[in-house]
Design a protein around this motif. Structure first.
Motif, PDB file in Angstrom:
ATOM      1  N   PHE A   7       0.830  -1.210   0.000  1.00 14.86           N
ATOM      2  CA  PHE A   7       0.000   0.000   0.000  1.00 14.86           C
ATOM      3  C   PHE A   7       0.861   1.255   0.000  1.00 14.86           C
ATOM      4  N   ASP A   8       0.513   2.174  -0.889  1.00 19.15           N
ATOM      5  CA  ASP A   8       1.253   3.443  -0.853  1.00 19.15           C
ATOM      6  C   ASP A   8       0.315   4.599  -0.512  1.00 19.15           C
ATOM      7  N   HIS A   9      -0.850   4.284   0.033  1.00 22.99           N
ATOM      8  CA  HIS A   9      -1.815   5.346   0.337  1.00 22.99           C
ATOM      9  C   HIS A   9      -1.225   6.304   1.374  1.00 22.99           C
ATOM     10  N   PRO A  10      -1.329   7.622   1.145  1.00 21.16           N
ATOM     11  CA  PRO A  10      -0.728   8.592   2.062  1.00 21.16           C
ATOM     12  C   PRO A  10      -1.211   8.455   3.509  1.00 21.16           C
ATOM     13  N   LEU A  11      -2.498   8.155   3.693  1.00 19.57           N
ATOM     14  CA  LEU A  11      -3.008   8.043   5.071  1.00 19.57           C
ATOM     15  C   LEU A  11      -2.347   6.873   5.795  1.00 19.57           C
ATOM     16  N   GLU A  31      -4.458   2.525  18.825  1.00 22.79           N
ATOM     17  CA  GLU A  31      -5.445   3.251  18.010  1.00 22.79           C
ATOM     18  C   GLU A  31      -4.996   3.327  16.553  1.00 22.79           C
ATOM     19  N   LEU A  32      -3.689   3.561  16.373  1.00 24.02           N
ATOM     20  CA  LEU A  32      -3.180   3.693  15.006  1.00 24.02           C
ATOM     21  C   LEU A  32      -3.206   2.353  14.265  1.00 24.02           C
ATOM     22  N   VAL A  33      -2.868   1.275  14.958  1.00 22.01           N
ATOM     23  CA  VAL A  33      -2.920  -0.051  14.326  1.00 22.01           C
ATOM     24  C   VAL A  33      -4.362  -0.358  13.909  1.00 22.01           C
ATOM     25  N   ASP A  34      -5.300   0.015  14.767  1.00 22.13           N
ATOM     26  CA  ASP A  34      -6.714  -0.179  14.464  1.00 22.13           C
ATOM     27  C   ASP A  34      -7.105   0.609  13.206  1.00 22.13           C
ATOM     28  N   GLU A  35      -6.676   1.866  13.137  1.00 21.53           N
ATOM     29  CA  GLU A  35      -7.036   2.720  11.995  1.00 21.53           C
ATOM     30  C   GLU A  35      -6.412   2.208  10.694  1.00 21.53           C
ATOM     31  N   VAL A  36      -5.136   1.831  10.746  1.00 24.69           N
ATOM     32  CA  VAL A  36      -4.476   1.355   9.526  1.00 24.69           C
ATOM     33  C   VAL A  36      -5.123   0.034   9.068  1.00 24.69           C
ATOM     34  N   SER A  37      -5.481  -0.811  10.022  1.00 21.91           N
ATOM     35  CA  SER A  37      -6.117  -2.085   9.660  1.00 21.91           C
ATOM     36  C   SER A  37      -7.440  -1.840   8.953  1.00 21.91           C
ATOM     37  N   MET A  38      -8.172  -0.830   9.438  1.00 24.65           N
ATOM     38  CA  MET A  38      -9.455  -0.488   8.822  1.00 24.65           C
ATOM     39  C   MET A  38      -9.236   0.001   7.386  1.00 24.65           C
ATOM     40  N   LEU A  39      -8.248   0.859   7.206  1.00 27.41           N
ATOM     41  CA  LEU A  39      -7.963   1.370   5.857  1.00 27.41           C
ATOM     42  C   LEU A  39      -7.507   0.246   4.928  1.00 27.41           C
ATOM     43  N   MET A  40      -6.701  -0.658   5.455  1.00 30.37           N
ATOM     44  CA  MET A  40      -6.216  -1.764   4.623  1.00 30.37           C
ATOM     45  C   MET A  40      -7.365  -2.698   4.236  1.00 30.37           C
TER      46      MET A  40
END
Ligand code: PRP
Ligand code: URA
Length: 209
Positions: A7-11, A31-40
């Motif tokens: 993934f190269d998405h900026p977020l 919290e960040l692991v949760d957010e990145v997992s959601m985006l992935m």
């Protein structure tokens, strides 16, 4: 042949930079692991099948698209995989959750399964195996082997950070599995840690040492 998706998405890259930082504390890390997992999860589910459904809008009837109802199961590898599970479930809330626990035998360094609890209808499900780190690849290879042994046929693997060594071994062991990675790092160090990596994912998620 399974594909490797990086993934190269900026977020995702932005959040990952904070996840990697040593000074990021447990609460923020989680919290960040949760957010990145959601985006992935958004990208990992891109090829889910759709079906036509007839619906009525306030204006007219139309043919709309809905998920074809393929059953999905998310399988965290214990323990660090737990940190990615809720993020994925936010995108696919009806998914079942299986668990696979592995430890590394201190003599042989081989992963040994100590726990496995999976949904019953394994043959009918698409599996998404989650673990933040793909280092030597031993844990992912064994977890996927364990799923296949029990009848799983369609499996995706999703992680935050991978080492090239682990990706190569996983591809070789399970060429049918698509691999989704937020960042492909440089190498493994002598202790099997990913460089530059993020350290010990389980310890950082759960505040242990
Ligand atoms: C970490 C990580 C992976 C594994 C990756 O788990 O979460 O499961 O290491 O390494 P590998 O690719 O070389 O197998 P760990 O074994 O530290 O257990 P934990 O999740 O309980 O902390
Ligand atoms: N497991 C981790 O938690 N981190 C690494 O860098 C390698 C394996």
């Amino acid at each position: 042949m399974g594909k490797v998706h990086v993934f190269d998405h900026p977020l995702i890259q932005h959040k990952l930079s904070y996840i990697r930082e040593e000074k990021t504390g447990t609460k923020e890390f989680r919290e960040l692991v949760d957010e990145v997992s959601m985006l992935m999860a958004y990208e990992v589910t891109r090829d889910l099948e759709l079906q036509d459904v007839e619906i009525q809008t306030p204006v007219t009837k139309m043919t709309a698209k809905r998920l074809a109802g393929k059953k999905i199961a998310v399988v965290p590898i214990l323990r660090a995989g737990l940190g990615m599970t809720d993020g994925v479930l936010k995108m696919i809330p009806a998914a079942r959750v299986g668990h696979i626990g592995l430890y590394r035998d201190p003599e042989t360094l081989q992963p040994v399964e100590y726990f496995a609890k999976l949904p019953q209808d394994i043959e009918e499900r698409d599996f998404i195996v989650v673990d933040p780190m793909l280092a030597t690849g031993g844990s992912a290879i064994e977890a996927i082997h364990s799923l296949k042994k029990r009848g799983a046929t369609k499996i995706r693997f999703m992680c935050l950070i991978a080492a090239p060594e682990g990706v190569e071994l996983l591809k070789k062991a399970h060429p049918d599995v698509d691999i989704y990675i937020a960042a492909l790092d440089e190498k493994l160090n002598d202790h099997g840690y990913i460089v530059p990596g993020l350290g010990d994912a389980g310890d950082r998620l759960f505040g242990t040492k």
